[in-house]
Design a protein around this motif. Structure first.
Motif, PDB file in Angstrom:
ATOM      1  N   MET A 160       0.835  -1.209   0.000  1.00  0.00           N
ATOM      2  CA  MET A 160       0.000   0.000   0.000  1.00  0.00           C
ATOM      3  C   MET A 160       0.867   1.257   0.000  1.00  0.00           C
ATOM      4  O   MET A 160       1.938   1.277   0.598  1.00  0.00           O
ATOM      5  CB  MET A 160      -0.924   0.009   1.212  1.00  0.00           C
ATOM      6  CG  MET A 160      -1.981  -1.086   1.184  1.00  0.00           C
ATOM      7  SD  MET A 160      -3.127  -0.974   2.578  1.00  0.00           S
ATOM      8  CE  MET A 160      -3.993   0.524   2.165  1.00  0.00           C
ATOM      9  N   HIS A 161       0.373   2.288  -0.696  1.00  0.00           N
ATOM     10  CA  HIS A 161       1.097   3.562  -0.710  1.00  0.00           C
ATOM     11  C   HIS A 161       0.102   4.709  -0.712  1.00  0.00           C
ATOM     12  O   HIS A 161      -1.108   4.500  -0.804  1.00  0.00           O
ATOM     13  CB  HIS A 161       2.035   3.638  -1.919  1.00  0.00           C
ATOM     14  CG  HIS A 161       1.337   3.607  -3.244  1.00  0.00           C
ATOM     15  ND1 HIS A 161       0.694   4.709  -3.773  1.00  0.00           N
ATOM     16  CD2 HIS A 161       1.182   2.608  -4.162  1.00  0.00           C
ATOM     17  CE1 HIS A 161       0.182   4.404  -4.960  1.00  0.00           C
ATOM     18  NE2 HIS A 161       0.450   3.133  -5.210  1.00  0.00           N
ATOM     19  N   ARG A 162       0.607   5.946  -0.594  1.00  0.00           N
ATOM     20  CA  ARG A 162      -0.244   7.126  -0.468  1.00  0.00           C
ATOM     21  C   ARG A 162      -0.256   8.010  -1.716  1.00  0.00           C
ATOM     22  O   ARG A 162      -0.740   9.136  -1.658  1.00  0.00           O
ATOM     23  CB  ARG A 162       0.219   7.966   0.731  1.00  0.00           C
ATOM     24  CG  ARG A 162      -0.038   7.295   2.068  1.00  0.00           C
ATOM     25  CD  ARG A 162       0.495   8.146   3.205  1.00  0.00           C
ATOM     26  NE  ARG A 162       0.095   7.596   4.492  1.00  0.00           N
ATOM     27  CZ  ARG A 162      -1.046   7.879   5.109  1.00  0.00           C
ATOM     28  NH1 ARG A 162      -1.907   8.708   4.553  1.00  0.00           N
ATOM     29  NH2 ARG A 162      -1.351   7.332   6.271  1.00  0.00           N
ATOM     30  N   ASN A 163       0.241   7.544  -2.799  1.00  0.00           N
ATOM     31  CA  ASN A 163       0.276   8.366  -4.009  1.00  0.00           C
ATOM     32  C   ASN A 163      -1.074   8.290  -4.735  1.00  0.00           C
ATOM     33  O   ASN A 163      -1.170   7.825  -5.866  1.00  0.00           O
ATOM     34  CB  ASN A 163       1.399   7.894  -4.936  1.00  0.00           C
ATOM     35  CG  ASN A 163       2.759   7.987  -4.269  1.00  0.00           C
ATOM     36  OD1 ASN A 163       3.016   8.917  -3.494  1.00  0.00           O
ATOM     37  ND2 ASN A 163       3.633   7.023  -4.554  1.00  0.00           N
ATOM     38  N   PHE A 164      -2.130   8.762  -4.046  1.00  0.00           N
ATOM     39  CA  PHE A 164      -3.476   8.629  -4.609  1.00  0.00           C
ATOM     40  C   PHE A 164      -3.972   9.901  -5.281  1.00  0.00           C
ATOM     41  O   PHE A 164      -5.131   9.994  -5.680  1.00  0.00           O
ATOM     42  CB  PHE A 164      -4.483   8.184  -3.545  1.00  0.00           C
ATOM     43  CG  PHE A 164      -4.332   8.830  -2.201  1.00  0.00           C
ATOM     44  CD1 PHE A 164      -4.563  10.186  -2.023  1.00  0.00           C
ATOM     45  CD2 PHE A 164      -3.952   8.071  -1.108  1.00  0.00           C
ATOM     46  CE1 PHE A 164      -4.429  10.768  -0.783  1.00  0.00           C
ATOM     47  CE2 PHE A 164      -3.823   8.651   0.149  1.00  0.00           C
ATOM     48  CZ  PHE A 164      -4.065  10.006   0.313  1.00  0.00           C
ATOM     49  N   GLY A 165      -3.117  10.912  -5.406  1.00  0.00           N
ATOM     50  CA  GLY A 165      -3.505  12.132  -6.112  1.00  0.00           C
ATOM     51  C   GLY A 165      -4.568  12.915  -5.378  1.00  0.00           C
ATOM     52  O   GLY A 165      -4.631  12.926  -4.144  1.00  0.00           O
ATOM     53  N   SER A 166      -5.479  13.538  -6.135  1.00  0.00           N
ATOM     54  CA  SER A 166      -6.504  14.412  -5.556  1.00  0.00           C
ATOM     55  C   SER A 166      -7.689  13.638  -4.998  1.00  0.00           C
ATOM     56  O   SER A 166      -8.466  14.168  -4.205  1.00  0.00           O
ATOM     57  CB  SER A 166      -7.012  15.382  -6.628  1.00  0.00           C
ATOM     58  OG  SER A 166      -7.683  14.673  -7.665  1.00  0.00           O
TER      59      SER A 166
END
Length: 297
Positions: free
Chosen positions: A188-194
């Motif tokens: 899992m990562h947090r690069n989910f944009g807007s």
């Protein structure tokens, strides 16, 4: 959540409030309703504080304005952070609650909270959700002592709503940045944009984090239509309880009872204990296994 410190002296003088939301459209994260309130006598000063629709401001400016309004002793604020799981659960329940209704209840909840704290609200400005006149009537019926102004683009028309817009937007941004995932998958990562459905980063994040059985992490509003396309190859789940069959059976029974009552017949009602004991009307799991409810052992 909000500036709920000691109630200031001006709380008992006529006050003005603005209400706005952030995060209505995204498929990720909470929807946040924010309000800003102050004495009506401070109304003109608000127009000099550079408040504007938060969508027109850069992140750094929003943060700066948020810090300044928090430090202002003549301004108070409050928020209602609606978890994505709550949004999805309400929109997918049997008696569905749509997003407009959720929004209305959140806004009215903020008004009630501030009134209960002891502030004398006399004017409230709201960025509309749905038909502005109907929304205004709904608010007025709930709070007849308050004058409501409901308008489209209220966050660009009234500084008090602009301030509420900043409160809501900054709160949502912080909620996303500091989101604690319940899930513990290693990739899992947090690069989910807007978080908006059209954002390529958001699309990529959804594709990467989908699970064929368990769906998405709790950050995702799984009631959004955007999510459906990601599960064309998902695992089908069959439930033992067939609610549609139960509903159809209930409707047929109701029709039979109506016809009989029209002819002058009234059926005897069975005791709830007998119905529970027979298993009728209960989940098929219990019926098929002839399980009964016991009051004592």
């Amino acid at each position: 959540m909000g500036s709920e410190a000691q109630i200031p002296e001006w709380a008992t003088t006529p006050c003005i409030m603005g209400i706005d939301e952030a995060g209505r459209g995204p498929v990720l994260g909470p929807m946040v309703y924010g309000c800003l309130f102050c004495p009506i006598s401070y109304k003109k000063t608000l127009s000099t504080l550079e408040f504007a629709d938060s969508k027109t401001l850069k992140e750094e400016k929003r943060e700066e304005l948020f810090e300044s309004l928090k430090a202002d002793e003549t301004i108070r604020w409050a928020v209602d952070v609606i978890d994505p799981r709550v949004l999805s659960a309400k929109m997918l329940r049997k008696n569905k609650i749509n997003l407009n209704e959720i929004s209305h209840e959140s806004a009215m909840g903020l008004v009630k909270r501030v009134l209960d704290m002891g502030y004398l609200l006399t004017e409230v400005y709201v960025d509309t959700v749905g038909d502005a006149d109907k929304y205004r009537i709904k608010l007025t019926e709930r709070f007849p002592s308050i004058k409501f102004v409901v308008a489209k683009k209220a966050d660009s028309l009234y500084p008090v709503v602009s301030g509420a817009s900043i409160v809501a937007k900054v709160t949502r941004d912080h909620a996303l940045q500091n989101w604690n995932f319940d899930e513990t998958a290693e990739n899992m990562h947090r690069n989910f944009g807007s978080g908006y459905p059209g954002d390529p980063n958001t699309k990529g994040w959804l594709e990467h984090h989908k699970h064929s059985v368990f769906g998405f992490p709790s950050l995702v509003r799984f009631s959004w239509g955007t999510c459906e396309s990601y599960f064309k190859g998902g695992v089908e789940v069959l439930w033992e309880a067939d609610e549609e069959d139960d509903d159809a059976s209930s409707r047929k029974t109701a029709k039979r009872q109506t016809k009989l009552s029209n002819l002058g017949f009234t059926g005897m009602k069975r005791k709830s204990e007998d119905i529970e004991s027979s298993g009728k009307g209960r989940c098929k799991f219990f019926q098929s296994r002839k399980l009964e409810q016991l009051s004592h052992f």
